[in-house]
Write a protein that holds these residues in place. Sequence first.
Motif, PDB file in Angstrom:
ATOM      1  N   THR A 114      30.944 -33.077  60.195  1.00 16.64           N
ATOM      2  CA  THR A 114      29.826 -33.394  59.292  1.00 16.64           C
ATOM      3  C   THR A 114      28.518 -32.920  59.935  1.00 16.64           C
ATOM      4  OG1 THR A 114      29.355 -35.580  60.272  1.00 16.64           O
ATOM      5  CG2 THR A 114      30.870 -35.557  58.386  1.00 16.64           C
ATOM      6  N   GLY A 115      27.490 -32.855  59.129  1.00 17.94           N
ATOM      7  CA  GLY A 115      26.158 -32.560  59.657  1.00 17.94           C
ATOM      8  C   GLY A 115      25.686 -33.681  60.572  1.00 17.94           C
ATOM      9  N   THR A 116      26.084 -34.897  60.252  1.00 17.86           N
ATOM     10  CA  THR A 116      25.710 -36.050  61.071  1.00 17.86           C
ATOM     11  C   THR A 116      26.350 -35.967  62.456  1.00 17.86           C
ATOM     12  OG1 THR A 116      25.541 -37.346  59.059  1.00 17.86           O
ATOM     13  CG2 THR A 116      25.734 -38.578  61.108  1.00 17.86           C
ATOM     14  N   SER A 136      13.010 -38.198  55.780  1.00 12.58           N
ATOM     15  CA  SER A 136      14.154 -37.290  55.860  1.00 12.58           C
ATOM     16  C   SER A 136      15.352 -38.089  55.389  1.00 12.58           C
ATOM     17  CB  SER A 136      14.397 -36.796  57.287  1.00 12.58           C
ATOM     18  OG  SER A 136      15.515 -35.902  57.313  1.00 12.58           O
ATOM     19  N   ASP A 170      16.899 -29.972  62.636  1.00 11.84           N
ATOM     20  CA  ASP A 170      17.769 -30.368  61.525  1.00 11.84           C
ATOM     21  C   ASP A 170      17.525 -29.386  60.381  1.00 11.84           C
ATOM     22  OD1 ASP A 170      19.018 -31.488  59.334  1.00 11.84           O
ATOM     23  OD2 ASP A 170      18.451 -33.556  59.818  1.00 11.84           O
ATOM     24  N   ALA A 221      19.601 -28.790  57.890  1.00 14.87           N
ATOM     25  CA  ALA A 221      20.554 -29.091  56.811  1.00 14.87           C
ATOM     26  C   ALA A 221      20.081 -28.509  55.469  1.00 14.87           C
ATOM     27  CB  ALA A 221      20.743 -30.608  56.685  1.00 14.87           C
ATOM     28  N   HIS A 222      18.742 -28.318  55.325  1.00 14.74           N
ATOM     29  CA  HIS A 222      18.197 -27.817  54.055  1.00 14.74           C
ATOM     30  C   HIS A 222      17.872 -26.325  54.095  1.00 14.74           C
ATOM     31  CE1 HIS A 222      16.359 -32.067  53.026  1.00 14.74           C
ATOM     32  NE2 HIS A 222      17.651 -32.110  53.292  1.00 14.74           N
ATOM     33  N   SER A 278      24.422 -28.692  57.746  1.00 16.71           N
ATOM     34  CA  SER A 278      25.352 -29.556  57.012  1.00 16.71           C
ATOM     35  C   SER A 278      25.993 -28.740  55.896  1.00 16.71           C
ATOM     36  CB  SER A 278      24.600 -30.738  56.398  1.00 16.71           C
ATOM     37  OG  SER A 278      25.397 -31.354  55.392  1.00 16.71           O
ATOM     38  N   LYS A 298      24.527 -29.153  49.724  1.00 15.48           N
ATOM     39  CA  LYS A 298      23.770 -28.253  50.601  1.00 15.48           C
ATOM     40  C   LYS A 298      24.022 -26.790  50.213  1.00 15.48           C
ATOM     41  CE  LYS A 298      22.258 -31.916  52.508  1.00 15.48           C
ATOM     42  NZ  LYS A 298      22.690 -32.595  53.713  1.00 15.48           N
ATOM     43  N   GLY A 324      31.254 -31.127  56.389  1.00 12.88           N
ATOM     44  CA  GLY A 324      31.235 -30.260  57.557  1.00 12.88           C
ATOM     45  C   GLY A 324      29.825 -30.071  58.077  1.00 12.88           C
ATOM     46  N   TYR A 350      12.713 -38.349  50.065  1.00 14.10           N
ATOM     47  CA  TYR A 350      13.600 -39.470  50.349  1.00 14.10           C
ATOM     48  C   TYR A 350      12.711 -40.706  50.501  1.00 14.10           C
ATOM     49  CZ  TYR A 350      16.899 -35.833  51.936  1.00 14.10           C
ATOM     50  OH  TYR A 350      17.706 -34.736  52.042  1.00 14.10           O
TER      51      TYR A 350
HETATM   52  C1  LIG Z   1      22.691 -33.841  54.508  1.00 15.12           C
HETATM   53  C2  LIG Z   1      21.779 -34.076  55.636  1.00 15.12           C
HETATM   54  C3  LIG Z   1      22.240 -34.518  56.881  1.00 15.12           C
HETATM   55  C4  LIG Z   1      23.644 -35.012  57.133  1.00 15.12           C
HETATM   56  O1  LIG Z   1      24.627 -34.151  56.820  1.00 15.12           O
HETATM   57  P1  LIG Z   1      26.105 -34.659  56.470  1.00 15.12           P
HETATM   58  O2  LIG Z   1      26.869 -33.380  56.492  1.00 15.12           O
HETATM   59  O3  LIG Z   1      26.035 -35.282  55.111  1.00 15.12           O
HETATM   60  O4  LIG Z   1      26.531 -35.609  57.518  1.00 15.12           O
HETATM   61  C5  LIG Z   1      21.326 -34.614  57.919  1.00 15.12           C
HETATM   62  N1  LIG Z   1      20.032 -34.318  57.743  1.00 15.12           N
HETATM   63  C6  LIG Z   1      19.543 -33.929  56.554  1.00 15.12           C
HETATM   64  C7  LIG Z   1      18.094 -33.615  56.434  1.00 15.12           C
HETATM   65  C8  LIG Z   1      20.387 -33.818  55.462  1.00 15.12           C
HETATM   66  O5  LIG Z   1      19.896 -33.458  54.274  1.00 15.12           O
END
Ligand SMILES: *Cc1c(COP(=O)(O)O)cnc(C)c1O
Length: 396
Positions: free
Chosen positions: A69-71, A95, A167, A169-170, A191, A196, A203, A337
Amino acid sequence: MSAMLAIDGGSPVRTTMLRYGAQSIDDVDRKAVENILLGDWLTTGPAVAEFENALCGFSGAKHAVAVNTGTAALHASCNAAHVSAGSEVIVPAISFVASANCAIYQGARPIFADLEPDTLNIDPADVERKITDKTKAIVAVDFAGHPCEHGRLLEISKQYNIPIVHDAAHSLGATYKGRPVGAFYNFTNLSFHPVKHITTGEGGAILTNDSEIAQRLKSFRHHGIDLDLHSRGERNSWEYDVITLGYNYRIPDINCALGTSQLRKQPGWLAARRAIAATYNEAFADLPLLDCPTEREQCQSAWHLYVVRLNLEVVSVPKETIFVALRAENIGVNVHYIPIPWLSYYKKLGYQPGQWPVAEGQYERLLSLPMYPTMTPQDISDTIKAVNKVWKAYRR
Ligand SMILES: *Cc1c(COP(=O)(O)O)cnc(C)c1O
């Protein structure tokens, strides 16, 4: 006379709910996954390295470590950056909560920084004010896909010797001063959740230019096992050693095959997102109801989200009513958020609202309109129509 809103019993702009974000899976993706299902390796096989290589090729990073995961990526990054009990990690006040939770996993305390008013990215000046001798990392989130002020953040990182946990993810595919976002940090986190840019179901990955960090991350995702010993002993020994506390953060080959297939489509998808943003920008340029998102000079957003700011003084209703009215028109708006320190768990940790004037002030105005690359022209015009309809009904 304005058309009757669906929320008041009128007919909605469209009959099915348009989601704010959605994955796109085609036959090529399905075939790629099927091939894995029929093969020998469901996890920890060659498709993982293939995906990692593809991510390096796309982003310009030297190494990629894929996780489940991204986490998990953010947790692994905080661990490899030596974030530890009693230390502090500076995090933007707005965030997704995982951006802050990762510090807590390592026993550290998130210290929230305020945002820059135009991009809603972490404000480097506030970061600098909040650095103490306990600061072990700075989390920089490219909010909605727009790159942070990475030039300034890199200077701060060097000057104070504090790593940036990026981070992204975006922002897969965004550029800052012509450079892709994966290329300039030791911890860039992605992420692959379905909303995404590309998906593997669940993932994530860490991009890094440091081979030792890459090794540490790989060990962390595999229980802390010594990978050198493991590969030497693979054929004729049962020997293994655990050199540090790790987790099982491995990502299956099934997911990675999907990721590699998805990544091939990302250049086209980025162009589609840009075109949708341009259409929205043009349609809403003169609309008093809202301010469109901006793009700084020398930056290209990856347009993960299209976040507008409502001008609530020009309407007779609060944001909640506009939100519900648009949902009733079947436009799946969202809000990204709620400020992290406002969440119950964080309040219990002692955070008190009222310390982040930009984040908390702008949060009241935020609204995300649908944005994903396979939206049809009809989807886009339905959204524009619904926004105009709601504006006409509620304008002062
Ligand atoms: C989606 C997201 C994550 C976490 O990703 P996951 O894959 O859902 O665990 C972390 N940071 C940001 C900014 C996100 O948008």
